[in-house]
Design a protein around this motif. Structure first.
Motif, PDB file in Angstrom:
ATOM      1  N   ALA A  32     -14.775   4.659   7.713  1.00  0.00           N
ATOM      2  CA  ALA A  32     -14.655   4.592   9.170  1.00  0.00           C
ATOM      3  C   ALA A  32     -13.393   3.886   9.631  1.00  0.00           C
ATOM      4  O   ALA A  32     -13.049   3.946  10.811  1.00  0.00           O
ATOM      5  CB  ALA A  32     -15.880   3.908   9.775  1.00  0.00           C
ATOM      6  N   LYS A  33     -12.688   3.212   8.724  1.00  0.00           N
ATOM      7  CA  LYS A  33     -11.460   2.522   9.108  1.00  0.00           C
ATOM      8  C   LYS A  33     -10.393   3.552   9.461  1.00  0.00           C
ATOM      9  O   LYS A  33     -10.163   4.505   8.717  1.00  0.00           O
ATOM     10  CB  LYS A  33     -10.966   1.635   7.964  1.00  0.00           C
ATOM     11  N   MET A  34      -9.724   3.333  10.564  1.00  0.00           N
ATOM     12  CA  MET A  34      -8.742   4.296  11.044  1.00  0.00           C
ATOM     13  C   MET A  34      -7.582   4.479  10.078  1.00  0.00           C
ATOM     14  O   MET A  34      -6.988   5.560   9.990  1.00  0.00           O
ATOM     15  CB  MET A  34      -8.238   3.860  12.415  1.00  0.00           C
ATOM     16  N   ILE A  35      -7.242   3.430   9.337  1.00  0.00           N
ATOM     17  CA  ILE A  35      -6.129   3.530   8.395  1.00  0.00           C
ATOM     18  C   ILE A  35      -6.402   4.540   7.290  1.00  0.00           C
ATOM     19  O   ILE A  35      -5.478   5.069   6.677  1.00  0.00           O
ATOM     20  CB  ILE A  35      -5.787   2.160   7.780  1.00  0.00           C
TER      21      ILE A  35
ATOM     22  N   GLU B  30      -3.669  -3.555  10.098  1.00  0.00           N
ATOM     23  CA  GLU B  30      -4.617  -4.662  10.254  1.00  0.00           C
ATOM     24  C   GLU B  30      -4.161  -5.569  11.403  1.00  0.00           C
ATOM     25  O   GLU B  30      -3.011  -5.523  11.831  1.00  0.00           O
ATOM     26  CB  GLU B  30      -4.661  -5.508   8.964  1.00  0.00           C
ATOM     27  N   ALA B  31      -5.079  -6.396  11.863  1.00  0.00           N
ATOM     28  CA  ALA B  31      -4.738  -7.415  12.846  1.00  0.00           C
ATOM     29  C   ALA B  31      -5.591  -8.644  12.583  1.00  0.00           C
ATOM     30  O   ALA B  31      -6.745  -8.535  12.175  1.00  0.00           O
ATOM     31  CB  ALA B  31      -4.962  -6.905  14.268  1.00  0.00           C
TER      32      ALA B  31
ATOM     33  N   THR C 126      -9.407  -3.974  10.841  1.00  0.00           N
ATOM     34  CA  THR C 126      -8.674  -2.789  11.270  1.00  0.00           C
ATOM     35  C   THR C 126      -9.286  -2.190  12.537  1.00  0.00           C
ATOM     36  O   THR C 126     -10.351  -2.590  12.983  1.00  0.00           O
ATOM     37  CB  THR C 126      -8.714  -1.708  10.167  1.00  0.00           C
ATOM     38  N   ASP C 127      -8.611  -1.191  13.070  1.00  0.00           N
ATOM     39  CA  ASP C 127      -9.222  -0.374  14.106  1.00  0.00           C
ATOM     40  C   ASP C 127     -10.195   0.606  13.452  1.00  0.00           C
ATOM     41  O   ASP C 127     -10.004   0.965  12.293  1.00  0.00           O
ATOM     42  CB  ASP C 127      -8.135   0.399  14.873  1.00  0.00           C
TER      43      ASP C 127
ATOM     44  N   SER D  49     -10.080  -2.932  18.288  1.00  0.00           N
ATOM     45  CA  SER D  49     -10.125  -2.490  19.681  1.00  0.00           C
ATOM     46  C   SER D  49     -11.474  -2.772  20.325  1.00  0.00           C
ATOM     47  O   SER D  49     -11.542  -3.145  21.509  1.00  0.00           O
ATOM     48  CB  SER D  49      -9.806  -0.990  19.753  1.00  0.00           C
ATOM     49  N   ARG D  50     -12.541  -2.618  19.574  1.00  0.00           N
ATOM     50  CA  ARG D  50     -13.877  -2.862  20.136  1.00  0.00           C
ATOM     51  C   ARG D  50     -14.085  -4.336  20.452  1.00  0.00           C
ATOM     52  O   ARG D  50     -14.659  -4.687  21.487  1.00  0.00           O
ATOM     53  CB  ARG D  50     -14.945  -2.359  19.151  1.00  0.00           C
TER      54      ARG D  50
END
Length: 349
Positions: free
Chosen positions: A49-52, A124-125, A200-201, A205-206
């Protein structure tokens, strides 16, 4: 068409040390894997599910593996360190994970090689709970805090160690806690088990949208990645055991074609179209937020799957900050990746 599976595979217990018994077991497992039907593949994804890692699921949903005559099963493992364990035991033929594991494994005497690079940024953030005071403005301000990572020995832990070291902090100045990704990460932040963490996204974002966290340090763009890490940072990629790769170059070429075709699709279609092809559970309760995050991420994905020239040295430097093996042993970066297969795709156009 191959099967899309979002179940979590069981970890197999390889954590950087190899006993004689385990070495023998791995040798038998590898031989067994080499003998399997090469057209039927299991790819471990370090969090589907990780966007990366979106190209893996997208290639599956578009039927590109099937077009190459491959029956590919995607299995999800939240932490890259666990995904690599599945590869080393022969349970999986490849991993969609971070490139830094190829260097880490070579330092441990294991040879794996990246053949398609998805992006030049970690994606990542570092997010901090909004419960923390506004005076927390940098990684240095996280001294004494508990920081979430997907797993100890995972790429998030490598990056966290490096970023804290750059601020003059040692491992004893903070605590790293493995909390997984997605829902388990959110739960850990929400409950106060962690004060901040790297993820990650769409999770970033959520959390920002809900007001539960804010971004402290962003590694989702090339500009911010170069500022924080000193260069482009190839992260999400497909890597395979070198022995398997050398035994099945034709299958590797098919995988490369499917993934490069997917990357091209991502640069010729909009975020809304791509998001609509993802499993509904990936978008959950905020499909518009998912699409917005994807639109921001699309420019960071590669168009051709090649390894950037400055990428491997940057990754080695970051890894060496927290990994004595990578620092003290000779690492031959040329054995950690190859552009051969993606270059073949380009030549066929």
């Amino acid at each position: 068409m191959g099967v899309f599976t979002c179940r979590t595979a069981r970890a197999r217990g390889v954590r950087g040390w190899v006993t004689p018994w385990l070495a023998a077991f791995l040798a038998v497992a590898t031989s067994h894997a080499l003998a399997q039907d090469p057209a039927r593949l299991t790819l471990m994804v370090s969090g589907t599910a990780k966007m990366i890692y979106l190209p893996a699921t997208l290639a599956q949903r578009l039927g590109y593996f099937h077009d190459e005559g491959l029956d590919v099963e995607l299995l999800s493992q939240p932490a890259g360190v666990d995904a690599e364990s599945e590869l080393l035991t022969g349970f999986a033929q490849g991993v969609v994970g971070f490139y830094d594991h190829t260097i880490d494994l070579q330092a441990k005497g294991k040879e794996v090689r990246a053949i398609v690079v998805f992006s030049q940024v970690p994606g990542e953030a570092e997010v901090v709970s909004t419960r923390l005071p506004a005076t927390v403005q940098s990684m240095r301000d996280l001294r004494g805090r508990t920081l979430g990572v997907t797993g100890l020995g995972a790429s998030t832990s490598f990056l966290t160690r490096y970023l804290m070291t750059q601020q003059g902090l040692s491992a004893g100045d903070y605590t790293m806690l493995p909390v997984g990704a997605e829902r388990s990460f959110v739960t850990a932040l929400r409950s106060g088990r962690i004060d901040a963490g790297m993820t990650t996204d769409p999770t970033v974002s959520r959390l920002v949208h809900s007001g539960e966290a804010r971004v402290l340090l962003d590694l989702r763009t090339l500009e911010s990645t170069r500022a924080a890490l000193g260069g482009s940072y190839p992260a999400a990629c497909l890597y395979l055991q070198t022995e398997w790769l050398e035994a099945h170059p034709d299958v590797a070429a098919k995988l490369a074609r499917a993934f490069v075709r997917t990357l091209r699709y991502m640069h010729t279609h909009g975020a809304e179209d791509i998001a609509g092809r993802m499993p509904p559970e990936f978008r959950r309760d905020h499909p518009e937020l998912y699409t917005k995050a994807l639109a921001a991420a699309l420019p960071t994905f590669s168009t051709d799957g090649r390894m950037p020239d400055d990428g491997p040295p940057t990754v080695l430097r970051v890894l060496a900050a927290s990994n004595a093996n990578a620092r003290d042993k000779h690492i031959d970066l040329s054995r950690t990746y190859t552009n051969k297969f993606v270059d073949q795709v380009r030549e066929r156009r």
